[in-house]
Design a protein around this motif. Structure first.
Motif, PDB file in Angstrom:
ATOM      1  N   LEU A  52       0.988  -1.282  -0.087  1.00 29.09           N
ATOM      2  CA  LEU A  52       0.040  -0.082  -0.039  1.00 29.09           C
ATOM      3  C   LEU A  52       0.737   1.412  -0.002  1.00 29.09           C
ATOM      4  O   LEU A  52       0.115   2.196  -0.494  1.00 29.09           O
ATOM      5  CB  LEU A  52      -0.778  -0.001   1.144  1.00 29.09           C
ATOM      6  CG  LEU A  52      -1.841  -1.148   1.346  1.00 29.09           C
ATOM      7  CD1 LEU A  52      -2.571  -1.103   2.823  1.00 29.09           C
ATOM      8  CD2 LEU A  52      -2.876  -1.140   0.287  1.00 29.09           C
ATOM      9  N   ASP A  53       2.120   1.164   0.616  1.00 27.43           N
ATOM     10  CA  ASP A  53       2.609   2.577   0.727  1.00 27.43           C
ATOM     11  C   ASP A  53       3.948   2.722  -0.043  1.00 27.43           C
ATOM     12  O   ASP A  53       4.852   3.408  -0.153  1.00 27.43           O
ATOM     13  CB  ASP A  53       3.243   2.397   2.332  1.00 27.43           C
ATOM     14  CG  ASP A  53       4.472   1.587   2.595  1.00 27.43           C
ATOM     15  OD1 ASP A  53       4.817   0.779   1.771  1.00 27.43           O
ATOM     16  OD2 ASP A  53       4.979   1.792   3.705  1.00 27.43           O
ATOM     17  N   ASP A  54       3.933   1.945  -1.367  1.00 32.73           N
ATOM     18  CA  ASP A  54       4.617   2.004  -2.493  1.00 32.73           C
ATOM     19  C   ASP A  54       3.896   1.844  -3.751  1.00 32.73           C
ATOM     20  O   ASP A  54       3.287   0.937  -4.016  1.00 32.73           O
ATOM     21  CB  ASP A  54       5.599   0.821  -2.590  1.00 32.73           C
ATOM     22  CG  ASP A  54       6.783   0.884  -3.475  1.00 32.73           C
ATOM     23  OD1 ASP A  54       6.299   1.830  -4.526  1.00 32.73           O
ATOM     24  OD2 ASP A  54       7.688   0.251  -3.469  1.00 32.73           O
ATOM     25  N   PHE A  55       3.696   3.004  -4.240  1.00 35.07           N
ATOM     26  CA  PHE A  55       2.727   3.065  -5.669  1.00 35.07           C
ATOM     27  C   PHE A  55       3.170   2.111  -6.595  1.00 35.07           C
ATOM     28  O   PHE A  55       2.462   1.698  -7.456  1.00 35.07           O
ATOM     29  CB  PHE A  55       2.558   4.492  -6.059  1.00 35.07           C
ATOM     30  CG  PHE A  55       1.741   5.318  -5.295  1.00 35.07           C
ATOM     31  CD1 PHE A  55       0.544   4.867  -4.916  1.00 35.07           C
ATOM     32  CD2 PHE A  55       2.118   6.562  -4.907  1.00 35.07           C
ATOM     33  CE1 PHE A  55      -0.277   5.584  -3.894  1.00 35.07           C
ATOM     34  CE2 PHE A  55       1.189   7.426  -4.025  1.00 35.07           C
ATOM     35  CZ  PHE A  55       0.190   7.039  -3.631  1.00 35.07           C
ATOM     36  N   HIS A  56       4.671   1.961  -6.734  1.00 37.25           N
ATOM     37  CA  HIS A  56       5.046   0.698  -7.715  1.00 37.25           C
ATOM     38  C   HIS A  56       4.551  -0.439  -7.463  1.00 37.25           C
ATOM     39  O   HIS A  56       4.079  -1.333  -8.358  1.00 37.25           O
ATOM     40  CB  HIS A  56       6.521   0.890  -7.556  1.00 37.25           C
ATOM     41  CG  HIS A  56       7.344   2.026  -7.866  1.00 37.25           C
ATOM     42  ND1 HIS A  56       7.559   2.783  -6.980  1.00 37.25           N
ATOM     43  CD2 HIS A  56       7.919   2.488  -9.170  1.00 37.25           C
ATOM     44  CE1 HIS A  56       8.195   3.987  -7.281  1.00 37.25           C
ATOM     45  NE2 HIS A  56       8.417   3.569  -8.700  1.00 37.25           N
ATOM     46  N   ALA A  57       4.069  -0.753  -6.380  1.00 38.98           N
ATOM     47  CA  ALA A  57       3.510  -2.211  -6.042  1.00 38.98           C
ATOM     48  C   ALA A  57       2.037  -2.174  -6.225  1.00 38.98           C
ATOM     49  O   ALA A  57       1.494  -3.194  -6.391  1.00 38.98           O
ATOM     50  CB  ALA A  57       3.750  -2.415  -4.595  1.00 38.98           C
TER      51      ALA A  57
END
Length: 158
Positions: free
Chosen positions: A24-29
């Motif tokens: 959730l806290d990494d937009f790449h994911a």
């Protein structure tokens, strides 16, 4: 002043909160689980700010279905992630997204909230299809994808 709305859905993920939060806290994911990532295979994506955490930004520009807008992580805590969402197309709108992660004996109860205000055009559209009916299925699909991804990464899939 617009008419306020809240749409929410929840699920149980067989993985610890930190595994879920990492998605959730990494937009790449988000490409691995977001229900909107497959709306346009040619969608342009731009990432700015830190790779993850508060201040990370994601912008997209896609076809009519995907639209155009930005997201920014505005809060990251061990059991909560907050995101500001701004759409430019198909219509201008702003909303707040909150993910609440509650640990439960090796599992995580995940709640996804989307809150905002409907402008006049959206209010008229909501008379035909309320926001819960419009956005709810997307949140359900996203949570199912998030659950599958987190459980796979945590090695918890039975």
């Amino acid at each position: 002043m617009g008419k306020p709305f809240t749409v929410s859905r929840e699920t149980i993920v067989l993985a610890p909160p930190e595994a879920v939060r990492g998605l959730l806290d990494d937009f790449h994911a988000w490409r691995a689980w977001s229900p909107w990532e497959d709306l346009d295979p040619d969608m342009e994506r731009t990432y700015s700010g830190p790779d993850s955490g508060v201040g990370a930004r994601y912008a997209w520009d896609g076809n009519k279905r995907a639209g155009r807008g930005t997201m920014e992580l505005t809060g990251v805590q061990p059991h909560r992630v907050d995101v500001a969402v701004a759409f430019e197309k198909p219509f201008p709108s702003r909303s707040r997204v909150e993910f609440v992660l509650t640990p439960q004996e090796g599992e995580t109860h995940v709640e996804w909230f989307m809150r905002g205000e409907l402008g006049l055009v959206q209010q008229a559209f909501a008379l035909v299809k309320p926001m819960d009916e419009l956005m709810g299925p997307d949140l359900e699909r996203g949570l199912a994808n998030l659950k599958a991804q987190a459980e796979t990464e945590a090695g918890s899939v039975a």
